[in-house]
Design an enzyme around this catalytic site. Structure first.
Site, short mmCIF file in Angstrom:
data_model
loop_
_atom_site.label_atom_id
_atom_site.label_comp_id
_atom_site.label_asym_id
_atom_site.label_seq_id
_atom_site.Cartn_x
_atom_site.Cartn_y
_atom_site.Cartn_z
CG ASP A 1 -1.49 1.23 1.59
OD1 ASP A 1 -2.67 1.75 0.44
OD2 ASP A 1 -1.95 2.20 1.86
CG ASP B 1 -1.70 7.62 0.58
OD1 ASP B 1 -1.26 7.42 -0.06
OD2 ASP B 1 -2.92 7.75 0.28
CG ASP C 1 -2.52 2.73 6.93
OD1 ASP C 1 -3.03 3.44 6.70
OD2 ASP C 1 -2.45 2.52 5.68
#
Length: 276
Positions: free
Chosen positions: A23, A25, A197
């Site tokens: 991922d 961000d 996250d």
């Protein structure tokens, strides 16, 4: 699937192609890639101040209310509406020109090291992000990754964004992207890695044999603890140094596909990081 055993050097007799899916961000960079470029888009006249406020409000509501399908749909609609009429080439140009100032200082040092460790092990590096392709592609090139997947906007007859999304690289869309990459490049998903996250990325994490939560939100942290997944904390954003060896071939995105050897020391370092 769990991430309980250490990655070892790839066998010369039975090589298995492995990828590490990241991922973007809050996993590689310490900010939102979309909102990082808001000032640039505003300065270039692509966004109005009202649009910036509306997008920020939508993102805040999404963060506070949880990652359900309704909220993801609202974010998707807001993204499509805000970008209607944009020229994709102009977007990529703005992002490319702003990378040094906007993105480089936000790259986690820990993420940079982890990318380098996977590269040393001979693993392909793949970014899978909900941000638009034209945002993700320049960042992927900067990081030296092999492939990327991002949200693809529908185009009108003039090639501009039509205000609709053709492929939304979020939730189950990320899992679909991972499967497409695996089929196209022959990745053994049981041997692959994934990092995120957000609990919205659980479908992607569940696709691989070695999922890891990085700076996880509350839901993802609970899931990681229950499933025995490693949890890492990244907290040192700093300007990206040219320490990641660039991909040797041309970088390739996933949307066109959707729509139409490492040293033992590096292996040990990666395993030790997971145990910590």
């Amino acid at each position: 699937m769990t991430a309980q055993h250490r990655p070892g050097p790839r066998s010369s007799r039975r090589p298995r192609r492995v990828a590490a899916f990241f991922d973007l961000d809050k996993t590689i960079i310490a900010t939102s890639s979309v909102f990082a470029f808001n000032k640039s888009f505003l300065d270039e006249g692509l966004l109005s101040r009202r649009s910036v406020i509306d997008l920020a409000y939508t993102q805040l509501a999404f963060s506070l209310s949880g990652a359900d399908d309704d909220q993801m749909a609202k974010v998707r609609q807001a993204m499509a509406a805000a970008t209607k009429g944009w020229e994709p080439a102009k977007v990529e140009q703005i992002v490319t020109e702003a990378l040094t100032e906007v993105v480089r200082p936000t790259v986690f040092a820990e993420a940079r090291d982890l990318l380098a460790e996977h590269r040393a092990l001979g693993h392909d590096l793949v970014i899978v992000s909900a941000s638009g392709e034209e945002l993700v592609a320049p960042i992927a090139r900067m990081l030296g990754t092999d492939h990327y997947a991002g949200t693809r906007m529908a185009r009108d007859a003039d090639g501009r964004y039509a205000g609709e999304i053709e492929f939304y690289c979020q939730g189950r869309g990320k899992a679909e992207a991972v499967r497409v990459f695996a089929e196209r490049y022959g990745y053994d998903l049981d041997s692959c890695y994934a990092y995120s996250d957000s609990s919205t990325d659980l479908p992607m994490l569940e696709e691989v044999g070695h999922p890891t939560a990085i700076n996880p939100d509350r839901v993802l942290r609970r899931e990681a603890l229950e499933r025995g997944w490693p949890i890492l904390t990244f907290e040192n954003p700093m300007p990206l140094l040219p320490s990641i060896e660039p991909a040797t071939g041309p970088i390739v995105g996933v949307a066109s596909l959707v729509l139409a050897l490492g040293a033992a020391a590096c292996s040990y370092a990666l395993a030790a990081r997971r145990e910590r």
